[in-house]
Design an enzyme around this catalytic site. Structure first.
Site, PDB file in Angstrom:
ATOM      1  N   ASN A 123      66.136  51.971  37.886  1.00  0.00           N
ATOM      2  CA  ASN A 123      66.551  53.364  37.674  1.00  0.00           C
ATOM      3  C   ASN A 123      66.030  54.326  38.729  1.00  0.00           C
ATOM      4  OD1 ASN A 123      67.999  52.750  35.429  1.00  0.00           O
ATOM      5  ND2 ASN A 123      66.428  53.352  33.959  1.00  0.00           N
ATOM      6  N   LYS A 175      91.911  29.484  55.748  1.00  0.00           N
ATOM      7  CA  LYS A 175      92.756  30.677  55.690  1.00  0.00           C
ATOM      8  C   LYS A 175      94.213  30.242  55.518  1.00  0.00           C
ATOM      9  CE  LYS A 175      89.168  33.275  56.881  1.00  0.00           C
ATOM     10  NZ  LYS A 175      88.577  34.312  56.017  1.00  0.00           N
ATOM     11  N   LYS A 201      85.203  25.435  54.127  1.00  0.00           N
ATOM     12  CA  LYS A 201      84.651  26.348  53.119  1.00  0.00           C
ATOM     13  C   LYS A 201      85.748  27.047  52.335  1.00  0.00           C
ATOM     14  CE  LYS A 201      82.263  30.842  53.025  1.00  0.00           C
ATOM     15  NZ  LYS A 201      83.471  31.604  52.676  1.00  0.00           N
ATOM     16  N   ASP A 203      86.941  30.380  50.634  1.00  0.00           N
ATOM     17  CA  ASP A 203      86.596  31.786  50.805  1.00  0.00           C
ATOM     18  C   ASP A 203      85.910  32.279  49.541  1.00  0.00           C
ATOM     19  OD1 ASP A 203      86.786  34.649  51.691  1.00  0.00           O
ATOM     20  OD2 ASP A 203      87.978  33.685  53.246  1.00  0.00           O
ATOM     21  N   HIS A 294      77.295  32.619  49.564  1.00  0.00           N
ATOM     22  CA  HIS A 294      78.008  33.713  50.213  1.00  0.00           C
ATOM     23  C   HIS A 294      77.444  35.035  49.705  1.00  0.00           C
ATOM     24  CE1 HIS A 294      81.169  36.357  51.680  1.00  0.00           C
ATOM     25  NE2 HIS A 294      81.527  35.381  52.480  1.00  0.00           N
ATOM     26  N   ARG A 295      77.428  36.044  50.583  1.00  0.00           N
ATOM     27  CA  ARG A 295      76.792  37.318  50.236  1.00  0.00           C
ATOM     28  C   ARG A 295      77.807  38.424  49.943  1.00  0.00           C
ATOM     29  NH1 ARG A 295      74.416  39.838  55.916  1.00  0.00           N
ATOM     30  NH2 ARG A 295      76.274  39.516  57.182  1.00  0.00           N
TER      31      ARG A 295
END
EC number: 4.1.1.39
Length: 479
Positions: A123, A175, A201, A203, A294-295
């Site tokens: 908080n 992709k 990988k 996505d 993954h971030r």
């Protein structure tokens, strides 16, 4: 309460509001080896002294509240309170200060990043007396680190599992990230792996959507892994994203991956949450799975210079929670990341002992007491011309991931993978021969392209691509 029924706890209690700095600003305090230390970038509201602002941060992130309460007498505040013990102005800024706060270790649950963050970055970040607040760094004491498992396996164990040494690992994000059927997705994985990549990988936003349910994707990707391994004689992997809407579903997907015999799964640790991530890391260690992290969502938290949490803190938290890889930026690609800052938190991910170095944004000396390291992953807008710089910047213990830089090859996925593998091998060979990758990088790539038509075609396609934008998050000027 009448005088006749007055309790011991209420003796000496005086209701009302008093300044935080009277209790929580203690410049004479000497920090303990067991304290968690935090460096906050504090921007007070006009008229709020830095001592009061720093003390407010210490109070609201530990034992304090806005008014005095009689139950303070039931405990020892001196034992449990956070303390703002040092304040320094930020060079070049008129209203920003670095406030250092020490927290007693007893404030935190063992082995819980969730609990640690709930206090330190809770908080207090909405506190009205502050215009902005950013957590720049944490010093995690060895006593607390020892309560965490950390990465499921770590760098050396991963190399032993893969039987790959002496070079960065090579990856690719499939992709388009959304819209492929499971069978076409598996075909793309196979082409990349047989061309020479170590990993492909999912996505971060590939979970289990109507166009491709997770079980179908796992099955076709496993088939691609085994077929490419049989053709190349190398161990291959695909980061199967186990992230799900519930922790139970996430573990179910990881169990299925283990039953398929694949080497690695993946998790989006910020959107998935630290509790889920730690649970998955424990499962991966117990069952021999590597864990790619993954971030996604990190830039919402860490990109603004005066408010949020710096990624070096999120990286430390990930090492404690558990992950064998984590995306760390590229320095040279399309995503945010200044070189010195990036190398600072890359060292915090990989090394066992890191000295304080403000020139790289490291505010505290950090001893990981042999907690396994995490491989940094460079991904985002990179291609073959970046290979020398990436090899020089990140070194061997890293993963270099080329999504569009593989699948965008004019001849297809497998030739794109060949181009990247040839470029990487050429850079590693040149480095081992003592050549300077920083100054000779383009020459090295051109030499390799003479005997690799796949690399030559890739060089031609991406020769004009640049991402020349200044980083938003930069180091402060020196005093």
């Amino acid at each position: 309460m009448s005088p006749q029924t007055e309790t011991k706890a209420s003796v000496g209690f005086k209701a009302g509001v008093k300044e935080y700095k009277l209790t929580y600003y203690t410049p004479e305090y000497e920090t303990k080896d067991t304290d968690i230390l935090a460096a906050f970038r504090v921007t007070p509201q006009p008229g709020v002294p830095p001592e009061e602002a720093g003390a407010a941060v210490a109070a609201e992130s530990s034992t304090g509240t806005w008014t005095t309460v009689w139950t303070d007498g039931l405990t020892s505040l001196d034992r449990y309170k956070g303390r703002c013990y040092h304040i320094e102005p930020v060079p070049g800024e008129t209203d920003q200060y670095i406030c250092y706060v020490a927290y007693p270790l007893d404030l935190f649950e063992e082995g819980s990043v969730t609990n640690m963050f709930t206090s330190i970055v809770g908080n207090v970040f909405g506190f009205k007396a502050l215009r902005a607040l950013r957590l720049e760094d944490l010093r995690i004491p060895p006593a607390y680190i020892k309560t965490f498992q950390g990465p499921p396996h770590g760098i050396q164990v991963e190399r032993d599992k893969l039987n790959k040494y002496g070079r960065p690992l090579l990856g690719c994000t499939i992709k388009p990230k959304l819209g492929l059927s499971a069978k076409n997705y598996g075909r793309a994985v196979y082409e990349c792996l047989r061309g020479g990549l170590d990993f492909t990988k999912d996505d971060e936003n590939v979970n289990s959507q109507p166009f491709m349910r997770w079980r179908d994707r796992f099955l076709f990707c496993a088939e691609a892994i085994y077929k490419s391994q049989a053709e190349t004689g190398e161990i291959k992997g695909h980061y199967l994203n186990a992230t799900a809407g519930t922790s139970e579903e996430m573990i179910k997907r990881a169990v299925f991956a283990r039953e398929l015999g694949v080497p690695i799964v993946m998790h989006d640790y910020l959107t998935g949450g630290f509790t889920a991530n730690t649970s998955l890391a424990h499962y991966c260690r117990d069952n021999g799975l590597l864990l790619h992290i993954h971030r996604a969502m990190h830039a919402v938290i860490d990109r603004q210079k005066n408010h949020g949490i710096h990624f070096r803190v999120l990286a430390k938290a990930l090492r404690m929670s558990g992950g064998d890889h984590i995306h760390s930026g590229t320095v040279v690609g399309k995503l945010e990341g200044e070189r010195d800052i990036t190398l600072g938190f890359v060292d915090l991910l990989r090394d066992d002992f890191i000295e304080k170095d403000r020139s790289r944004g490291i505010y505290f000396t950090q001893d990981w007491v042999s907690l396994p390291g995490v491989l940094p992953v460079a991904s985002g807008g990179i291609h073959v011309w970046h290979m020398p710089a990436l090899t020089e910047i990140f070194g061997d213990d890293s993963v270099l991931q080329f999504g569009g830089g593989t699948l965008g090859h004019p001849w297809g996925n497998a030739p794109g993978a060949v181009a990247n593998r040839v470029a990487l091998e050429a850079c590693v060979k040149a480095r081992n021969e003592g050549r300077d990758l920083a100054s000779e990088g383009n020459v090295i790539i051109r030499e390799a392209a003479k005997w690799s038509p796949e690399l030559s075609a890739a060089c031609e396609v991406w020769k004009e691509i640049r991402f020349d934008f200044k980083a938003v998050d930069t180091l402060d000027p020196e005093k």
